[in-house]
Write a protein that holds these residues in place. Structure first.
Motif, PDB file in Angstrom:
ATOM      1  N   VAL A 552      -8.349   6.266  -1.005  1.00  0.00           N
ATOM      2  CA  VAL A 552      -7.858   5.157  -0.189  1.00  0.00           C
ATOM      3  C   VAL A 552      -8.500   5.196   1.197  1.00  0.00           C
ATOM      4  CG1 VAL A 552      -5.815   4.113   0.873  1.00  0.00           C
ATOM      5  CG2 VAL A 552      -5.682   4.990  -1.454  1.00  0.00           C
ATOM      6  N   LEU A 553      -8.636   6.408   1.765  1.00  0.00           N
ATOM      7  CA  LEU A 553      -9.294   6.520   3.078  1.00  0.00           C
ATOM      8  C   LEU A 553     -10.733   6.021   3.011  1.00  0.00           C
ATOM      9  CD1 LEU A 553      -8.152   9.878   4.751  1.00  0.00           C
ATOM     10  CD2 LEU A 553      -7.234   7.578   5.018  1.00  0.00           C
ATOM     11  N   LYS A 554     -11.419   6.289   1.904  1.00  0.00           N
ATOM     12  CA  LYS A 554     -12.795   5.790   1.745  1.00  0.00           C
ATOM     13  C   LYS A 554     -12.791   4.260   1.632  1.00  0.00           C
ATOM     14  CE  LYS A 554     -14.815   9.949  -0.270  1.00  0.00           C
ATOM     15  NZ  LYS A 554     -15.367  10.606  -1.472  1.00  0.00           N
ATOM     16  N   ASN A 555     -11.791   3.729   0.916  1.00  0.00           N
ATOM     17  CA  ASN A 555     -11.673   2.272   0.829  1.00  0.00           C
ATOM     18  C   ASN A 555     -11.489   1.658   2.219  1.00  0.00           C
ATOM     19  OD1 ASN A 555     -11.835   2.378  -1.957  1.00  0.00           O
ATOM     20  ND2 ASN A 555      -9.625   2.270  -2.274  1.00  0.00           N
ATOM     21  N   ILE A 556     -10.661   2.317   3.031  1.00  0.00           N
ATOM     22  CA  ILE A 556     -10.402   1.830   4.395  1.00  0.00           C
ATOM     23  C   ILE A 556     -11.660   1.945   5.250  1.00  0.00           C
ATOM     24  CG2 ILE A 556      -9.072   2.232   6.512  1.00  0.00           C
ATOM     25  CD1 ILE A 556      -6.768   3.244   4.716  1.00  0.00           C
ATOM     26  N   ALA A 557     -12.350   3.106   5.126  1.00  0.00           N
ATOM     27  CA  ALA A 557     -13.561   3.337   5.929  1.00  0.00           C
ATOM     28  C   ALA A 557     -14.681   2.374   5.543  1.00  0.00           C
ATOM     29  CB  ALA A 557     -14.024   4.783   5.765  1.00  0.00           C
ATOM     30  N   ALA A 558     -14.657   1.905   4.297  1.00  0.00           N
ATOM     31  CA  ALA A 558     -15.669   0.932   3.859  1.00  0.00           C
ATOM     32  C   ALA A 558     -15.300  -0.485   4.316  1.00  0.00           C
ATOM     33  CB  ALA A 558     -15.806   0.977   2.337  1.00  0.00           C
ATOM     34  N   ALA A 559     -14.009  -0.825   4.211  1.00  0.00           N
ATOM     35  CA  ALA A 559     -13.566  -2.193   4.540  1.00  0.00           C
ATOM     36  C   ALA A 559     -13.399  -2.423   6.043  1.00  0.00           C
ATOM     37  CB  ALA A 559     -12.245  -2.489   3.830  1.00  0.00           C
ATOM     38  N   LYS A 560     -13.055  -1.349   6.775  1.00  0.00           N
ATOM     39  CA  LYS A 560     -12.822  -1.426   8.230  1.00  0.00           C
ATOM     40  C   LYS A 560     -11.882  -2.587   8.589  1.00  0.00           C
ATOM     41  CE  LYS A 560     -17.256   0.675   9.422  1.00  0.00           C
ATOM     42  NZ  LYS A 560     -18.561   0.531  10.108  1.00  0.00           N
ATOM     43  N   PRO A 561     -10.650  -2.570   8.087  1.00  0.00           N
ATOM     44  CA  PRO A 561      -9.704  -3.663   8.378  1.00  0.00           C
ATOM     45  C   PRO A 561      -9.404  -3.741   9.876  1.00  0.00           C
ATOM     46  CG  PRO A 561      -8.578  -1.786   7.400  1.00  0.00           C
ATOM     47  CD  PRO A 561     -10.037  -1.503   7.281  1.00  0.00           C
ATOM     48  N   HIS A 562      -9.097  -4.955  10.349  1.00  0.00           N
ATOM     49  CA  HIS A 562      -8.876  -5.153  11.796  1.00  0.00           C
ATOM     50  C   HIS A 562      -7.455  -5.636  12.110  1.00  0.00           C
ATOM     51  CE1 HIS A 562     -10.215  -8.968  10.072  1.00  0.00           C
ATOM     52  NE2 HIS A 562      -9.473  -9.555  10.996  1.00  0.00           N
ATOM     53  N   ASP A 563      -6.685  -5.988  11.074  1.00  0.00           N
ATOM     54  CA  ASP A 563      -5.312  -6.406  11.301  1.00  0.00           C
ATOM     55  C   ASP A 563      -4.482  -6.102  10.055  1.00  0.00           C
ATOM     56  OD1 ASP A 563      -6.086  -8.306   9.449  1.00  0.00           O
ATOM     57  OD2 ASP A 563      -6.078  -9.983  10.874  1.00  0.00           O
ATOM     58  N   LYS A 564      -3.203  -6.437  10.108  1.00  0.00           N
ATOM     59  CA  LYS A 564      -2.306  -6.110   8.997  1.00  0.00           C
ATOM     60  C   LYS A 564      -2.769  -6.770   7.703  1.00  0.00           C
ATOM     61  CE  LYS A 564       2.499  -6.408   7.410  1.00  0.00           C
ATOM     62  NZ  LYS A 564       3.896  -6.782   7.746  1.00  0.00           N
ATOM     63  N   GLU A 565      -3.155  -8.039   7.778  1.00  0.00           N
ATOM     64  CA  GLU A 565      -3.548  -8.762   6.575  1.00  0.00           C
ATOM     65  C   GLU A 565      -4.751  -8.113   5.889  1.00  0.00           C
ATOM     66  OE1 GLU A 565      -4.811 -13.296   5.137  1.00  0.00           O
ATOM     67  OE2 GLU A 565      -4.420 -12.874   7.264  1.00  0.00           O
ATOM     68  N   SER A 566      -5.771  -7.760   6.680  1.00  0.00           N
ATOM     69  CA  SER A 566      -6.969  -7.148   6.084  1.00  0.00           C
ATOM     70  C   SER A 566      -6.697  -5.717   5.636  1.00  0.00           C
ATOM     71  CB  SER A 566      -8.142  -7.188   7.068  1.00  0.00           C
ATOM     72  OG  SER A 566      -7.812  -6.561   8.290  1.00  0.00           O
ATOM     73  N   MET A 567      -5.740  -5.057   6.305  1.00  0.00           N
ATOM     74  CA  MET A 567      -5.362  -3.696   5.889  1.00  0.00           C
ATOM     75  C   MET A 567      -4.645  -3.753   4.541  1.00  0.00           C
ATOM     76  SD  MET A 567      -5.387  -0.461   7.066  1.00  0.00           S
ATOM     77  CE  MET A 567      -4.443   1.042   7.287  1.00  0.00           C
ATOM     78  N   LEU A 568      -3.757  -4.722   4.358  1.00  0.00           N
ATOM     79  CA  LEU A 568      -3.020  -4.843   3.100  1.00  0.00           C
ATOM     80  C   LEU A 568      -3.929  -5.273   1.945  1.00  0.00           C
ATOM     81  CD1 LEU A 568       0.337  -6.477   4.281  1.00  0.00           C
ATOM     82  CD2 LEU A 568       0.025  -4.181   3.344  1.00  0.00           C
ATOM     83  N   ALA A 569      -5.077  -5.823   2.270  1.00  0.00           N
ATOM     84  CA  ALA A 569      -6.031  -6.221   1.225  1.00  0.00           C
ATOM     85  C   ALA A 569      -6.777  -5.028   0.643  1.00  0.00           C
ATOM     86  CB  ALA A 569      -7.035  -7.227   1.793  1.00  0.00           C
ATOM     87  N   VAL A 570      -6.695  -3.888   1.336  1.00  0.00           N
ATOM     88  CA  VAL A 570      -7.377  -2.672   0.867  1.00  0.00           C
ATOM     89  C   VAL A 570      -6.609  -2.077  -0.307  1.00  0.00           C
ATOM     90  CG1 VAL A 570      -8.078  -0.327   1.475  1.00  0.00           C
ATOM     91  CG2 VAL A 570      -8.357  -2.174   3.133  1.00  0.00           C
ATOM     92  N   SER A 571      -7.307  -1.757  -1.378  1.00  0.00           N
ATOM     93  CA  SER A 571      -6.665  -1.151  -2.550  1.00  0.00           C
ATOM     94  C   SER A 571      -6.070   0.201  -2.180  1.00  0.00           C
ATOM     95  CB  SER A 571      -7.691  -0.960  -3.669  1.00  0.00           C
ATOM     96  OG  SER A 571      -7.088  -0.360  -4.790  1.00  0.00           O
ATOM     97  N   GLY A 572      -4.779   0.365  -2.477  1.00  0.00           N
ATOM     98  CA  GLY A 572      -4.093   1.618  -2.160  1.00  0.00           C
ATOM     99  C   GLY A 572      -3.180   1.514  -0.953  1.00  0.00           C
ATOM    100  N   VAL A 573      -3.217   0.365  -0.261  1.00  0.00           N
ATOM    101  CA  VAL A 573      -2.351   0.162   0.912  1.00  0.00           C
ATOM    102  C   VAL A 573      -1.329  -0.920   0.581  1.00  0.00           C
ATOM    103  CG1 VAL A 573      -2.219  -0.412   3.363  1.00  0.00           C
ATOM    104  CG2 VAL A 573      -4.254   0.747   2.466  1.00  0.00           C
ATOM    105  N   GLY A 574      -0.069  -0.532   0.526  1.00  0.00           N
ATOM    106  CA  GLY A 574       1.004  -1.476   0.253  1.00  0.00           C
ATOM    107  C   GLY A 574       1.881  -1.674   1.475  1.00  0.00           C
ATOM    108  N   GLU A 575       2.853  -2.564   1.347  1.00  0.00           N
ATOM    109  CA  GLU A 575       3.764  -2.852   2.464  1.00  0.00           C
ATOM    110  C   GLU A 575       4.460  -1.587   2.952  1.00  0.00           C
ATOM    111  OE1 GLU A 575       4.508  -5.508   4.192  1.00  0.00           O
ATOM    112  OE2 GLU A 575       3.708  -7.230   3.090  1.00  0.00           O
ATOM    113  N   LYS A 576       4.932  -0.778   2.015  1.00  0.00           N
ATOM    114  CA  LYS A 576       5.662   0.441   2.377  1.00  0.00           C
ATOM    115  C   LYS A 576       4.804   1.356   3.235  1.00  0.00           C
ATOM    116  CE  LYS A 576       9.865   0.854   0.461  1.00  0.00           C
ATOM    117  NZ  LYS A 576      11.040   1.386   1.166  1.00  0.00           N
ATOM    118  N   LYS A 577       3.569   1.598   2.752  1.00  0.00           N
ATOM    119  CA  LYS A 577       2.675   2.499   3.485  1.00  0.00           C
ATOM    120  C   LYS A 577       2.281   1.892   4.841  1.00  0.00           C
ATOM    121  CE  LYS A 577       2.147   6.137   0.829  1.00  0.00           C
ATOM    122  NZ  LYS A 577       0.925   6.510   0.110  1.00  0.00           N
TER     123      LYS A 577
END
Length: 592
Positions: A552-577
């Motif tokens: 999941v960290l690699k998914n985040i490091a590849a996607a580089k989300p900038h807000d909640k919406e783009s962070m939630l679009a990353v596989s492995g990141v749900g509302e709870k997390k």
């Protein structure tokens, strides 16, 4: 509804192989047996339905450490879970029972020993149980590699709770074991789901061990500096010695074996899962279901007891789906050691069964057939090819030796003795043995007597194994050797036969894993996120992978989300997390 819950609680956008079918079976109240490789996502199949249903789920699990791990992971997701074990006081256990009665708990973990008494059964009768989960269900089978008497008694669940569904899960189950599980648990019209055995993210290699194997191990570990791994050894003494050797060579390791006091074992386990050391040097006491997702390698310093043990142990690598490697170091002495232990056992109907398991694993290690295909065949499965994910397939161009002449000698000897004898007898004829049994049978009068003295006995055994794995020879009743149609072609000179030169001589090579990067990961950001994850984990006193896995960290490091919406679009990141950790990780990303 299911997909919404999946994303909300677990951060996944879709189900993995067979997960949705399993979830549907649980939600419909059907009995279930699911056989899915380690890392295949079995726990989600019962955890997600529980969060969508009324009542409490009772999970039967074989090890305290495993239960602690799973409870910690659920709590980290703010899901109410607890366990009752022998390590607790009466008051502690009673407090947990009261929480279950008040409806505060969604999951209650119990050991089979705890379940198998009348007082526990009476406690459970007062709960609103939606279904039972039997984890590591292969433990119920006498044909399995981890048979436990207390698991066999779990059949009484059906008697005591006739209308409550039972869902059983395991990663390792042969046909015999599967039949045992279904029968002993008395599952009624169960859905049987069996995933593919192939773990394509694990590269498998095997080498003949030179001396104690330490130099080979060092060459292997050089590629995994700072990565998590498990090294399995055959004794407590070897665990201590190897851990000391590694520490003196710049690695951070701990030993784990049954000779250590319980509190030391638990402490060492926690140190390892919390990434304070990278390597655990362990005996088989380091048991089932180790829920650490970022283990990058598993090494066996000698042959395990069976292919089931081996498959389950290498399955502890790469649970996050990222590339991992399994190395097996072995020699013929391992077989002798295992057989010696067997002879010390009391006579039992399973001694021959256990002996065959040892032989099967040695054939596996020495074979030229794809390692993944051999494992699949053992578990009544099949794969087409592993695409260079094992030593045997990666090194098809390795130097090969023509053994057609030797094969003809061996096959002729089987033919001239009328296919009535086994391996040792045939090889003794080839080597001109003076054994009285041979002489009494007139074997010394045969034209093939003594024609194979140019090879050592162990070399003849290797050639014979090659003929068996190619099905040029078959084993008949009482292990006699039988010729096939392919044997006739070899004898007539219509077909040549080759073998890897390394099988007839010790030939150590360092193998490289074929790394496959499917996306561009900002490695600097990935390390930055790992550091943040470690500090959060230390503050919460939970293993780092419970926050986010490496994948999941690699998914985040590849996607580089900038807000909640783009962070939630990353596989492995749900509302709870995201609620728990999202802002901290976003802040770290935006600060770069």
């Amino acid at each position: 509804m299911k997909l919404q819950a999946l994303k909300h609680y677990f951060g996944h956008n879709s189900f993995r192989e067979l997960q949705e079918e399993g979830v549907d079976a649980v939600l419909s109240g059907r009995d279930l047996l699911m056989i899915l490789p380690t890392g295949g996502g079995k726990s989600l199949v019962y955890q997600l339905p529980t969060l969508m249903m009324e009542g409490i789920t009772i999970v039967i699990s074989p090890l305290i450490a495993l239960m602690q791990d799973q409870v910690a992971a659920l709590r980290a997701q703010q899901i109410s879970a607890d366990m009752i074990s022998s390590a607790q006081t009466y008051d502690e256990a009673n407090g947990i029972i009261q929480r279950a009665y008040s409806g505060e708990l969604k999951f209650l973990y119990l050991s089979p020993e705890r379940l198998n008494n009348n007082s526990t059964i009476e406690i459970l009768r007062g709960l609103n149980i939606n279904f039972f989960v039997i984890d590591e269900a292969h433990c119920i089978s006498q044909w399995g590699h981890e048979f436990r008497d207390d698991y066999r008694a779990l059949g009484m669940l059906r008697s005591n709770f006739p209308h409550t569904p039972i869902c059983a899960f395991t990663a390792t189950s042969t046909e015999h074991v599967t039949e045992d599980i279904l029968r002993e648990l008395r599952l009624e019209n169960p859905l049987l789901l069996k995933g593919k055995i192939f773990r394509k993210n694990i590269f498998i290699s095997a080498q003949r061990r030179v001396s104690n194997g330490h130099l080979q191990l060092k060459a292997f570990l050089h590629r995994y500096k700072g990565e998590s791994g498990i090294i399995y050894v055959s004794s407590r003494k070897k665990a201590e010695e190897l851990s000391s050797y590694l520490n003196s060579n710049g690695y951070r390791s701990l030993a784990y074996h049954a000779g250590l006091p319980q509190h030391v074992r638990e402490q060492n386990f926690k140190i390892f899962v919390n990434d304070k050391v990278n390597i655990m040097v362990a005996t088989i006491a380091f048991g089932m279901g180790i829920d650490k997702s970022d283990i990058r390698f598993v090494v066996h310093m000698s042959l395990p007891k069976s292919l089931e043990n081996y498959y389950q142990e290498i399955g502890r690598a790469g649970r996050d789906g990222e590339d991992a490697e399994a190395l097996l170091l072995f020699n013929a002495g391992d077989i002798a050691q295992h057989k010696k232990f067997l002879e010390e056992l009391a006579q039992s109907e399973y001694k021959e069964h256990l002996s065959q398991k040892i032989d099967t694993l040695y054939k596996y290690a020495t074979s030229e057939v794809c390692f993944h295909q051999q494992i699949a065949a053992f578990f009544d499965d099949a794969i087409d090819e592993c695409v260079d994910r094992c030593d045997n397939c990666l090194n098809l161009k390795e130097e090969r030796r023509n053994i057609t002449k030797e094969a003809q000698m061996l096959l002729s000897t089987v033919y001239k003795t009328e296919q009535n004898f086994g391996k040792n007898y045939i090889i003794d004829i080839l080597r001109g043995s003076k054994e009285q049994k041979l002489l009494n049978n007139g074997a010394d009068k045969l034209s093939v007597y003594g024609i194979g003295v140019h090879l050592a006995k162990k070399e003849w055994f290797v050639i014979l194994e090659r003929l068996l794995e190619l099905k040029i020879l078959l084993l008949g009743e009482f292990s006699t050797l039988k010729l096939t149609q392919e044997a006739a072609e070899i004898l007539r000179g219509k077909k040549e036969l080759f073998i890897k030169a390394s099988r007839l001589e010790i030939n150590i090579k360092e193998k490289r894993v074929k790394q496959e990067a499917s996306y561009d990961v900002d490695t600097e950001l990935f390390e930055q996120l790992r550091t943040l994850r470690a500090s959060i984990a230390a503050e919460l006193k939970v293993p780092a992978y419970i926050i986010f896995s490496d994948k999941v960290l690699k998914n985040i490091a590849a996607a580089k989300p900038h807000d909640k919406e783009s962070m939630l679009a990353v596989s492995g990141v749900g509302e709870k997390k995201f609620e728990q950790f999202g802002e901290q990780f976003l802040e770290s990303i935006l600060s770069t």
